[in-house]
Design a protein around this motif. Structure first.
Motif, short mmCIF file in Angstrom:
data_model
loop_
_atom_site.label_atom_id
_atom_site.label_comp_id
_atom_site.label_asym_id
_atom_site.label_seq_id
_atom_site.Cartn_x
_atom_site.Cartn_y
_atom_site.Cartn_z
N TYR A 122 -0.93 16.92 -11.87
CA TYR A 122 -0.66 16.74 -13.29
C TYR A 122 -1.10 15.35 -13.76
O TYR A 122 -1.55 15.21 -14.91
CB TYR A 122 0.82 16.95 -13.59
CG TYR A 122 1.13 16.87 -15.08
CD1 TYR A 122 0.36 17.56 -16.00
CD2 TYR A 122 2.18 16.09 -15.56
CE1 TYR A 122 0.63 17.49 -17.36
CE2 TYR A 122 2.46 16.02 -16.91
CZ TYR A 122 1.68 16.72 -17.81
OH TYR A 122 1.94 16.63 -19.15
N ASP A 123 -1.00 14.33 -12.89
CA ASP A 123 -1.52 13.01 -13.25
C ASP A 123 -3.01 13.11 -13.56
O ASP A 123 -3.50 12.53 -14.55
CB ASP A 123 -1.30 12.01 -12.11
CG ASP A 123 0.17 11.67 -11.89
OD1 ASP A 123 0.94 11.75 -12.86
OD2 ASP A 123 0.54 11.35 -10.75
N ASP A 158 6.14 18.76 -21.49
CA ASP A 158 6.41 18.29 -20.13
C ASP A 158 7.70 17.50 -20.15
O ASP A 158 8.45 17.53 -21.14
CB ASP A 158 5.24 17.47 -19.58
CG ASP A 158 4.99 16.17 -20.34
OD1 ASP A 158 5.83 15.80 -21.21
OD2 ASP A 158 3.97 15.51 -20.11
N LYS A 159 7.99 16.80 -19.06
CA LYS A 159 9.22 16.01 -18.96
C LYS A 159 8.87 14.56 -18.66
O LYS A 159 7.86 14.28 -18.02
CB LYS A 159 10.14 16.59 -17.89
CG LYS A 159 10.67 17.97 -18.24
CD LYS A 159 11.54 18.56 -17.15
CE LYS A 159 12.02 19.97 -17.52
NZ LYS A 159 12.80 20.60 -16.43
N ILE A 160 9.73 13.67 -19.14
CA ILE A 160 9.54 12.24 -18.90
C ILE A 160 10.84 11.68 -18.35
O ILE A 160 11.92 11.96 -18.87
CB ILE A 160 9.11 11.51 -20.19
CG1 ILE A 160 8.88 10.02 -19.92
CG2 ILE A 160 10.11 11.72 -21.33
CD1 ILE A 160 8.25 9.28 -21.09
N ILE A 175 0.83 -1.20 0.00
CA ILE A 175 0.00 0.00 0.00
C ILE A 175 0.87 1.25 0.00
O ILE A 175 0.64 2.20 -0.74
CB ILE A 175 -0.94 0.02 1.22
CG1 ILE A 175 -1.88 -1.20 1.18
CG2 ILE A 175 -1.73 1.31 1.28
CD1 ILE A 175 -2.81 -1.21 -0.01
N ALA A 176 1.91 1.23 0.83
CA ALA A 176 2.78 2.41 0.96
C ALA A 176 3.47 2.75 -0.35
O ALA A 176 3.79 3.90 -0.61
CB ALA A 176 3.82 2.17 2.05
N GLN A 177 3.73 1.72 -1.18
CA GLN A 177 4.46 1.95 -2.41
C GLN A 177 3.58 2.47 -3.55
O GLN A 177 4.07 2.79 -4.62
CB GLN A 177 5.17 0.67 -2.85
CG GLN A 177 6.31 0.28 -1.92
CD GLN A 177 6.95 -1.04 -2.32
OE1 GLN A 177 6.58 -1.63 -3.34
NE2 GLN A 177 7.91 -1.50 -1.53
N ILE A 178 2.28 2.52 -3.32
CA ILE A 178 1.41 3.05 -4.36
C ILE A 178 1.71 4.54 -4.55
O ILE A 178 1.62 5.32 -3.60
CB ILE A 178 -0.08 2.88 -3.97
CG1 ILE A 178 -0.43 1.39 -3.87
CG2 ILE A 178 -0.98 3.58 -4.99
CD1 ILE A 178 -1.84 1.14 -3.39
N PRO A 179 2.12 4.97 -5.73
CA PRO A 179 2.46 6.39 -5.92
C PRO A 179 1.22 7.26 -5.77
O PRO A 179 0.13 6.90 -6.22
CB PRO A 179 3.01 6.44 -7.35
CG PRO A 179 2.42 5.24 -8.03
CD PRO A 179 2.28 4.19 -6.97
N ASN A 181 7.69 8.20 -16.26
CA ASN A 181 6.76 9.05 -15.53
C ASN A 181 6.80 10.48 -16.10
O ASN A 181 7.87 11.02 -16.35
CB ASN A 181 7.11 9.08 -14.04
CG ASN A 181 7.06 7.71 -13.41
OD1 ASN A 181 6.09 6.98 -13.58
ND2 ASN A 181 8.11 7.34 -12.68
N PHE A 182 5.63 11.07 -16.24
CA PHE A 182 5.51 12.43 -16.77
C PHE A 182 5.40 13.43 -15.62
O PHE A 182 4.73 13.17 -14.62
CB PHE A 182 4.30 12.55 -17.68
CG PHE A 182 4.36 11.66 -18.89
CD1 PHE A 182 5.06 12.06 -20.02
CD2 PHE A 182 3.73 10.43 -18.90
CE1 PHE A 182 5.12 11.24 -21.14
CE2 PHE A 182 3.79 9.61 -20.01
CZ PHE A 182 4.49 10.01 -21.13
#
Length: 675
Positions: free
Chosen positions: A107-108, A256-258, A98-102, A263-264
């Motif tokens: 912006y997402d 944007d940046k990748i 659960i903790a690792q869920i970003p 990940n954007f």
């Protein structure tokens, strides 16, 4: 036969209308579906975190503690207070899966709502056949020892374009890694639109870009770095704009940046064409598309400007055309990796040396001599200080009513701090009644008269009384008629000068042929921003850029610390040329209190002039202490009447500010993403 043909046309027209209605309904349905998906994903994310919290030891201890409190009658025991665990201890109780869920960023959420779906891309591909014009777009890509994964991704992003009328012109700059050539030849064999040239010696980015340009046959050229990505709809959006605006010579998009994990982040939502902002920073960047004949006319990319070759190109190209257009969509993804300038300004320091020279030469070419001052701590950002051709007189126009302490502080700051030598003050007293005001006015009349009699400052101070109901526009128009200066500086009586060369810096800009209104950085007494330019359509009608930000803030994309074009600047401190003010009829006296300064600025824009904000001109603004707030029904009604007048007169600009991006919020003044 004619009747049959006419009936067929009618049927076709009705069918077209029905298809448009179906398309609109499908668009609405897709939006509802996206909103539902976002809501479901957000619900599931919160549910997972809630379950993890409830299963933690801390939650179980807290539950027991609440039960004990209830047994004590809802009161805490005076002899016992539970020792709460630290935030780290709480996080440690959350299961790793659960903790690792970003966490989803704003912006997402924006990307989820605005990025084209497969069905959208399919529809775009079908629309290509119906475009009246299908210009060939030559995409230039210089290559040198590109990592395989980045190179393949860049080329694949071209193959994924829904607009098919392109050619990819790749110039290899004598790469020493053998796989580069094999990869390029592999893709050239897959798609005939990929054209290759292999340079025999390394010439760096400018020479290599020119080699790619030599391969181009398209009417327009677009620039793609060898490790970046185009969005699949990028060239379609360019072609769509060219069909609407066939005279376009330059087009740029948002970007944007990748990162290396795909990940954007860091969306760059840009304003419309803002030439003075461009002199402060290279903000157009990617995606850049240019008419090939113009690029060839100016000699392509110049050797010696490596790292800022695009900046130099656009500086020269925009001296040849005003047909510059912006697509407010993310069409380009800038790769972040250790050697990329997207990652760090230190990655390519030579790029900033090149931009220094490119800008200095641009000022010289444009016959606007001046100094280029890099902004400390912000490489690639500049303040241009122009040489004053002639120190013509500035008429400082100050309306006032009572509040003697404010007026005294304002006049004292002008007198004590201003270094510009040639100015006069036109003070208009609008029905003051307090005796202290008359005393202050008399004091300053005496002081300036003493200077005049000594020959040091002839006719420096004028005082006029105007007993009419408050009408800012009428008062200032009257003052202009009494003034003698070539430049008009409208100033509130609640302004206090901070920077001694404030007037000098404003004259530097006002003297330029392209400039309408010149504004300043106004601060509250607590050193937070009151005004750094005006944004139209924000907070219902208009708002001040970065209001309440710290005075030291750089602002969105460095707009606070750099010279920036805005659609308007506040009349609390506004300079312009007299001849331009008179040419547009001055202030509109129908706008007695509100929006008169914005209306003036928009009339300048209508004449093709640019309004400008100067960060190095700093003053305190003790806002609305003299006239008060719009806190009565009569004042609110008057405000709404003037607001409606502005919306009718300037509806296009008031609903979509050309110097603001439609992907940014209109609910606040802090440039956050619209969601």
């Amino acid at each position: 036969m004619r009747r049959w043909f006419w009936e067929l046309q009618q049927v076709q027209a009705k069918a077209g209308q029905l298809q448009q209605q179906i398309d609109r309904l499908q668009t609405q349905l897709r939006q509802v579906s996206r909103d539902l998906q976002l809501a479901t994903a957000e619900r599931d994310q919160y549910r997972g975190r809630l379950e993890a919290m409830e299963s933690s030891k801390f939650w179980q201890i807290r539950t027991q503690w609440l039960q004990l409190r209830q047994k004590l009658g809802g009161q805490e025991s005076p002899d016992w207070t539970p020792e709460l665990p630290s935030a780290e201890a709480i996080d440690a109780q959350i299961p790793p899966e659960i903790a690792q869920i970003p966490r989803e960023t704003p912006y997402d959420r924006w990307r989820n709502a605005n990025s084209p779906r497969p069905a959208d891309l399919e529809r775009m591909a079908q629309m290509v056949d119906f475009l009246p014009a299908k210009p060939l777009i030559s995409v230039l890509m210089p290559v040198y020892n590109t990592p395989e994964s980045y190179l393949r991704s860049a080329i694949e992003s071209m193959l994924a374009q829904v607009y098919p009328h392109w050619e990819l012109c790749i110039a290899d700059d004598a790469s020493t890694q053998e796989q580069v050539r094999s990869i390029l030849e592999e893709y050239a064999g897959i798609d005939g639109r990929i054209k290759l040239t292999f340079r025999s010696e390394n010439g760096h980015i400018s020479a290599c870009s020119n080699s790619a340009l030599e391969l181009a046959t398209g009417e327009f050229v677009a620039l793609l770095d060898h490790d970046d990505l185009l969005s699949p709809d990028a060239l379609f959006e360019v072609a769509l704009l060219l069909n609407r605006c066939p005279d376009a010579d330059m087009i740029y998009s948002d970007e944007d940046k990748i990162d290396e994990q795909g990940n954007f982040s860091e969306p760059y939502f840009k304003p419309g064409w803002s030439p003075d902002s461009f002199l402060a920073r290279m903000y157009t960047c990617h995606l850049g598309v240019y008419r090939r004949s113009l690029v060839n006319q100016i000699g392509g990319f110049r050797v010696g400007y490596e790292g800022s070759q695009d900046y130099d190109l656009v500086l020269r190209l925009t001296e040849k055309t005003k047909n510059i257009f912006h697509i407010a969509k993310i069409l380009y993804h800038w790769r972040i990796h250790p050697e990329s300038i997207a990652q760090s300004a230190e990655a390519k320091p030579y790029a900033y040396d090149a931009s220094d020279r490119a800008l200095a030469e641009a000022l010289e070419r444009r016959s606007e001599p001046g100094k280029l001052l890099p902004i400390p701590g912000s490489p690639g950002n500049y303040i241009v200080r122009y040489k004053i051709q002639s120190q013509e007189r500035v008429s400082i126009i100050i309306p006032t009513k009572d509040k003697a302490d404010l007026l005294d502080r304002c006049l004292n700051s002008i007198f004590e701090k201003t270094t510009y030598p040639n100015y006069e003050i036109i003070l208009i007293d609008n029905s003051s009644t307090e005796p202290e005001t008359a005393e202050v006015i008399q004091k300053w009349q005496t002081q300036f008269n003493a200077l005049s009699s000594s020959g040091n400052s002839p006719d420096r101070f004028q005082y006029h009384r105007l007993d009419i109901p408050f009408n800012y526009s009428k008062i200032n128009n009257f003052a202009v008629q009494q003034s003698n200066g070539k430049y008009l500086l409208f100033l509130n009586n609640d302004i206090e000068v901070i920077t001694p060369d404030w007037m000098t810096a404003m004259v530097e800009q006002a003297q330029r042929r392209s400039i309408g209104a010149v504004g300043a950085l106004l601060l509250y007494p607590d050193d937070t921003i009151q005004h750094a330019g005006v944004v139209l359509g924000v907070c219902a009608y208009s708002g001040h850029s970065h209001k309440h930000f710290p005075a030291t803030a750089a602002g969105y994309l460095n707009q606070v610390i750099g010279i920036t074009n805005y659609s308007a600047v506040t009349g609390a401190c506004l300079m312009c040329k007299r001849e331009q003010f008179e040419a547009i009829g001055g202030f509109d006296e129908g706008l007695a209190v509100s929006f008169n300064d914005i209306d003036l600025c928009l009339k300048f824009m209508q004449q093709g002039l640019h309004n400008i904000y100067l960060p190095h001109v700093k003053l305190y603004h003790h806002e609305s202490q003299s006239r008060g707030q719009d806190d009565t029904p009569e004042k609110r009604d008057r405000f709404l009447q003037e607001a409606n007048s502005m919306m009718q007169r300037w509806s296009d600009w008031m609903t979509r500010d050309p110097h603001y991006n439609p992907n940014l919020t209109i609910d606040r003044q802090d440039y956050r993403i619209k969601n």
